[in-house]
Design an enzyme around this catalytic site. Structure first.
Site, short mmCIF file in Angstrom:
data_model
loop_
_atom_site.label_atom_id
_atom_site.label_comp_id
_atom_site.label_asym_id
_atom_site.label_seq_id
_atom_site.Cartn_x
_atom_site.Cartn_y
_atom_site.Cartn_z
CG ASP A 8 33.58 43.20 35.84
OD1 ASP A 8 33.63 42.39 36.78
OD2 ASP A 8 33.75 44.42 35.99
CB ALA A 10 31.56 46.86 40.22
CB ALA A 41 41.26 51.72 47.29
CG MET A 45 38.15 47.39 40.59
SD MET A 45 37.68 47.39 42.35
CE MET A 45 37.96 49.11 42.79
CE LYS A 49 35.84 43.29 44.44
NZ LYS A 49 36.61 43.96 43.38
CG HIS A 52 41.08 44.54 45.43
ND1 HIS A 52 40.17 45.05 44.53
CD2 HIS A 52 41.84 45.61 45.81
CE1 HIS A 52 40.38 46.34 44.36
NE2 HIS A 52 41.38 46.70 45.14
NE ARG A 146 36.98 39.14 36.63
CZ ARG A 146 36.06 40.02 36.99
NH1 ARG A 146 36.37 41.00 37.82
NH2 ARG A 146 34.84 39.93 36.52
CG ASP A 172 35.50 47.79 34.88
OD1 ASP A 172 35.15 46.61 35.14
OD2 ASP A 172 35.76 48.62 35.75
#
Length: 621
Positions: A8, A10, A41, A45, A49, A52, A146, A172
């Site tokens: 991944d 970030a 927020a 993750m 986005k 998200h 994802r 992560d």
């Protein structure tokens, strides 16, 4: 071996703590008059986005219109593109780990929740710091992001990898782990600097060790629940993880088991185990009942109602012991006919059960002698029961079941048969031969898995066996009552997954064509094996007319079994050591999900070993 690691971005390789997107989401929702917290927020993750943004909207008490969601995303995107380059510092050990993996020939791939436009800003910055993966894909470049596996599959296609178990996904977030699991890759969760931990370097530095461990354990729990295969603190631990995965891959590499059981099974049989069942569940009990009924039909056919199959949790020996303990009364005198180790095992069972017994011993390479048995029956009229092994897997010799059963019945004796290696591969007509009981197991010619055995016996005999067993767990009568009176419920914990595999194995047996088809395949396997090994000068020790087509014992000659075993294992074949002490031998089984072409490949591998050994001898000479 592992051929690719897919990282991944970030929170995993760049942007310690994954802070770049946070302000964008806060600003985006603020633009439509809604204040969200950092925690809100951060929670989704790892997703694409736009997904998200929708996930945050779903957390709110008030529903949002599509127009509001798109407005929030628009502001998020503007904010992120304006500040993303400030969050491109690579994390600890990233470049060193990536370089180490590349030196071992491992490709470095990547997936992300960022769009391709966002990644256009990240990639150059990462490259300036020494980290440049071999491939990168964003969710807007494929069908879905994802937790769907499509981005990972693009990586695998790019690298020419067809087996996802040769790839590792490192991330992560929970979404990263789910993405890897859905792609059937190995998955690794990174704790330090992760979005799940959600702390900057400065915030980590001011925590006490105890506080940090509490935070880390919370992240570990998220990864574990998601199904991560490994969880590490930092990426410098990844090479050791890869080494351990490689070890596991080698350890679990597919081998052809040329043994009399356990044996090579079809993938469908193994996959059948992947469902968990409650033993009290009516559906599971119905499956159990169907297994017992199908096994009974194989043995009894039209006389189905006169016989019962009693399942037992354990190996074949459990069934043999239960059969002897429960179906032989204290006053019964048993005659055991022994020409191998499994016949001797019956003697041990009888001795420990304090049964009244005698035995006749025969040459291990020859079948039981009918004439000697008849002489014994004429001499000793007190014998009540005759017990023997149909195919003695010590050598592969086949005993004359039909002749022995008819002889015993002509003298009014009961017949107990250990048919572990022959049930479902030989025609054993229990009613026609008036066999009283037969013991077998799931992991032989039914091609199931170890852990379940069974006794097929006359119901009339079972009904008279109440209270005979000295063993509680191996009480055949109690087990029979439990299974049949309670609709397929085991008295004690059922080996549920093994039974599901057996159900599938029986379905495969029917699909192949039942006894005629399976018998024909095994016979052809055996024929090819014998013919091809004879070309190498390797002979069977049992005469052809006495040899089963299940397992065969061969002369080892001057070769070392351990070396032969190791050489064949490297080529994917597992063989059996010999049990004879007079001469060195080895054994080959040809049952299970194996075919004549496999026999040819095996003999070719044996030939390669012989040539290599002869070459070594000549070189030394």
């Amino acid at each position: 071996m592992i051929k690719a690691v897919i990282f991944d971005w970030a929170g995993t390789t760049v942007d310690y703590g994954c802070f770049a997107p946070i302000q964008g989401f806060i600003n985006g929702f603020k633009s439509i008059g809604i204040d969200i917290t950092d925690e809100m927020a951060r929670k989704p993750m790892g997703l694409a986005k736009i997904d998200h943004t929708r996930a945050i909207a779903a957390m709110l008490d008030c529903p949002l219109s599509e127009e509001q969601i798109l407005q929030a995303y628009k502001v998020f995107e503007e904010t992120l593109l304006a500040n993303i380059e400030q969050y491109c510092d690579i994390k600890d050990y990233v470049s060193e780990t990536a370089d180490a993996l590349k030196r071992h020939g491992i490709k470095i791939g990547s997936t992300t929740g960022y769009t391709s436009e966002m990644m256009d800003k990240v990639l150059p910055k990462a490259a300036e710091q020494g980290y440049s993966p071999d491939f990168c894909i964003a969710p807007d470049q494929t069908v879905k992001g994802r937790p769907y596996p499509y981005m990972i599959w693009h990586n695998l296609m790019k690298f020419g990898i067809s087996d996802p178990r040769e790839a590792v996904k490192v991330g992560d977030t929970e979404a990263d782990i789910n993405e890897g699991k859905n792609a059937d890759c190995w998955t690794v969760g990174v704790i330090m600097g992760s979005s799940e931990l959600g702390l900057s370097r400065d915030e980590v530095a001011i925590l006490s060790q105890e506080e940090l461990e509490i935070r880390k354990n919370a992240v570990r729990a998220v990864y574990y629940k998601a199904g991560a295969d490994y969880i590490i603190d930092n990426l410098d631990e990844l090479p050791d993880v890869i080494a351990d995965i490689n070890r596991r891959l080698v350890q679990s590499a597919p081998h052809m088991l040329l043994t009399p059981g356990p044996l090579t099974t079809r993938d469908s049989v193994k996959y059948a185990m992947l469902t968990d069942h409650c033993t009290w569940d009516d559906e599971y009990k119905a499956i159990t009942t169907s297994v017992m009924n199908d096994i009974t039909r194989i043995a009894a056919n039209d006389n189905f109602d006169d016989y019962a199959t009693v399942l037992l949790q354990g190996s074949g020996t459990y069934a043999v012991e239960a059969m002897i303990n429960c179906l032989c009364r204290k006053k019964d005198k048993i005659l055991f006919l022994v020409n191998g180790e499994y016949g001797r095992r019956m003697l041990t069972i009888a001795e420990n059960s304090r049964k009244d017994y005698e035995y006749l011993a025969f040459d291990m390479t020859k079948p039981i002698d009918i004439e000697k048995v008849e002489k014994k029956l004429k001499k000793d009229e007190d014998i009540d029961i005759i017990a023997f092994v149909h195919c003695e897997t010590t050598t592969g010799v086949l005993n004359p079941l039909e002749e022995l059963a008819k002889l015993a019945k002509s003298y009014g004796k009961k017949v107990l048969v250990d048919a572990m290696s022959t049930f479902a591969a030989y025609d054993i007509a229990m009613p026609g031969l008036d066999i009283d009981a037969l013991a077998a197991s799931s992991n032989k010619c039914l091609e199931g898995l170890p852990g379940l055995s069974f006794v097929i016996t006359k119901k009339m005999l079972l009904d008279k066996s109440e209270g005979r067993s000295y063993s509680h767990s191996l009480d055949l009568y109690d087990q029979y009552q439990g299974l049949y009176a309670n609709g397929g419920k085991f008295r004690f914990t059922s080996p549920t997954n093994v039974l599901l595999a057996l159900r599938q194995a029986i379905d495969e047996y029917k699909k192949e064509g039942g006894l005629p088809a399976r018998k024909a395949r095994y016979m052809e396997n055996h024929k090819v094996l014998i013919q091809e090994l004879e070309k190498l000068g390797i002979q069977s020790i049992v005469a052809p007319e006495n040899q089963s087509y299940i397992i065969t014992t061969f002369e080892l000659g001057s070769f070392d079994f351990s070396k032969l075993y190791a050489a064949l294992k490297l080529k994917g074949f597992i063989i059996y050591p010999g049990k004879l002490t007079a001469i060195p031998t080895f054994r080959l089984g040809n049952i299970g999900d194996v075919y004549p072409s496999d026999m040819v490949s095996l003999v070719s591998a044996i030939g390669d070993y012989i040539n290599a050994e002869n070459l070594n001898v000549n070189i030394k000479a």
